[in-house]
Design an enzyme around this catalytic site. Sequence first.
Site, PDB file in Angstrom:
ATOM      1  N   ARG A 254       0.850  -1.197   0.000  1.00  0.00           N
ATOM      2  CA  ARG A 254       0.000   0.000   0.000  1.00  0.00           C
ATOM      3  C   ARG A 254       0.887   1.250   0.000  1.00  0.00           C
ATOM      4  O   ARG A 254       0.665   2.195  -0.724  1.00  0.00           O
ATOM      5  CB  ARG A 254      -0.955   0.025   1.203  1.00  0.00           C
TER       6      ARG A 254
ATOM      7  N   TYR B 220     -17.109  16.854 -14.971  1.00  0.00           N
ATOM      8  CA  TYR B 220     -17.369  15.415 -15.059  1.00  0.00           C
ATOM      9  C   TYR B 220     -18.406  15.020 -13.988  1.00  0.00           C
ATOM     10  O   TYR B 220     -18.283  15.425 -12.827  1.00  0.00           O
ATOM     11  CB  TYR B 220     -16.050  14.657 -14.839  1.00  0.00           C
TER      12      TYR B 220
ATOM     13  N   ASP C 135      -7.874  18.634 -14.280  1.00  0.00           N
ATOM     14  CA  ASP C 135      -8.193  17.293 -14.763  1.00  0.00           C
ATOM     15  C   ASP C 135      -7.815  17.266 -16.242  1.00  0.00           C
ATOM     16  O   ASP C 135      -8.469  17.876 -17.081  1.00  0.00           O
ATOM     17  CB  ASP C 135      -9.696  17.034 -14.563  1.00  0.00           C
TER      18      ASP C 135
ATOM     19  N   LYS D  83      -8.701   6.196 -19.215  1.00  0.00           N
ATOM     20  CA  LYS D  83      -8.974   6.684 -20.568  1.00  0.00           C
ATOM     21  C   LYS D  83      -7.712   6.606 -21.435  1.00  0.00           C
ATOM     22  O   LYS D  83      -7.252   5.531 -21.716  1.00  0.00           O
ATOM     23  CB  LYS D  83      -9.550   8.096 -20.483  1.00  0.00           C
TER      24      LYS D  83
HETATM   25  C1  LIG Z   1     -13.668   9.179 -16.396  1.00  0.00           C
HETATM   26  C2  LIG Z   1     -13.329  10.497 -15.896  1.00  0.00           C
HETATM   27  C3  LIG Z   1     -13.068  10.719 -14.532  1.00  0.00           C
HETATM   28  C4  LIG Z   1     -13.224   9.626 -13.494  1.00  0.00           C
HETATM   29  O1  LIG Z   1     -12.269   8.627 -13.648  1.00  0.00           O
HETATM   30  P1  LIG Z   1     -12.528   7.079 -13.242  1.00  0.00           P
HETATM   31  O2  LIG Z   1     -11.260   6.433 -13.682  1.00  0.00           O
HETATM   32  O3  LIG Z   1     -13.733   6.622 -13.993  1.00  0.00           O
HETATM   33  O4  LIG Z   1     -12.749   7.045 -11.773  1.00  0.00           O
HETATM   34  C5  LIG Z   1     -12.705  11.986 -14.138  1.00  0.00           C
HETATM   35  N1  LIG Z   1     -12.611  13.005 -15.022  1.00  0.00           N
HETATM   36  C6  LIG Z   1     -12.856  12.831 -16.331  1.00  0.00           C
HETATM   37  C7  LIG Z   1     -12.727  13.997 -17.255  1.00  0.00           C
HETATM   38  C8  LIG Z   1     -13.226  11.584 -16.819  1.00  0.00           C
HETATM   39  O5  LIG Z   1     -13.499  11.434 -18.111  1.00  0.00           O
END
Ligand SMILES: *Cc1c(COP(=O)(O)O)cnc(C)c1O
Length: 410
Positions: free
Chosen positions: A60, A112, A184, A209
């Site tokens: 961890r 998001y 983000d 992603k």
């Molecule tokens: C998918 C997404 C998230 C969240 O991420 P997870 O891996 O699904 O927890 C946050 N911000 C954006 C812009 C996203 O597309």
Amino acid sequence: MFNQFLFTLFNSTKEMSTSTQILGSIPVDPLTGAISVPIYQTATFVQEAPGINKGYDYSRSGNPTRATLETILAQLESGTTGLAFASGLAAIDTVLKLLKSGDEILAVDDIYGGAYRLFTKVYEKFGIKVNYVDTTDLEQVARAFTAGTRLVWLESPTNPTLKVSDIKAIAQLAHSNGALLCVDNTFASPVVQKPLELGADIVMHSATKYLGGHSDLIAGALVTRDEELGAQLKFLQNAGGNILGPFDSWLIIRGLETLTLRIKQQCASALAIAQYLEQHDAIESVYYPGLESHPNYETACRQQKGFGGIISFRLKEDTQEAAGLFLKQTRLFHLAESLGGVKSLCCLPCEMTHKSVPREKCLETGVTDGFIRLSVGLEETEDLIADLEQALQGLNHTVAAVVEESLAAC
Ligand SMILES: *Cc1c(COP(=O)(O)O)cnc(C)c1O
């Protein structure tokens, strides 16, 4: 000739995270020479004496496979500390734990859905206030700061309307108001944009992603430039246990090996598709920062190296029925949540990714019933356009047939 080649190579290195840079940052295993990073699938590490170990004591707190990924992530985002999380939301959750009751967040309005849910349904009850503003309007941003604002939360481009905010200007505003800026960077990827170089304090990714890139895992990432802030986040990550496992860390490393090539192709395809959609009769408007018609086109040109692989658009017939028909008829674009993978995806944000955002708020930001989001994958550009063409044609036929039927019924 060779010098010329080297010159162009280094010149382009400066502009983009090239495959050469990324591959160069992935180490060869010093113990065995393995060219693939070893997966240390272990919970604990045997110690020579209490407290005497080889740098790891419990997975961890630290794991060699995850540590390798974290070093690569830090380099990729021009930072000093990289951290890999169990999901993008786990990464966001860890950033929010920097705050305390009474603190305020100034957040992008087109946020998001999952971040919105975490902010409003979890953290508001701990006394953290969130103020949503249109961050493409710098005057609005400047006015929205209060004495309690400690964190500015940006997405650029946003999900799903692809709004682009001026990261450099907002970093300056945040800092002069005593707040941190977290960006983000999921939609852009580090190939297209490096927020830390523009003044952000923390960059966050849903590594699910583009970083992973193959729609085969859930993961998140944070990178900071400031080592003290990095250490604080690392402490919170370990305290809360929001870590990425060794195998998924390895999968992300493997995904990163092709990140630059994937993003270049996805950007090129997406621009061609956006241009195609913009001239189509069945479409009311296209949202893509690479189109001159996009309201933030100039900001995107200034701060991005490409325009990304996500396109949104609204059908002229702005109904869920029309959108449903379209989504049923695509063959290469699979109907699914998520984005950034090698296979193209399509979705209806108001019913899927943004279901947790109240309907009025969706409509306010333009996410209507006939608003569709595409994630452009690695299929050939012309095949993707042909797929959209047949789905849109089918839509015209079906709508025409419905009208004919109802006329016949009269
Ligand atoms: C998918 C997404 C998230 C969240 O991420 P997870 O891996 O699904 O927890 C946050 N911000 C954006 C812009 C996203 O597309």
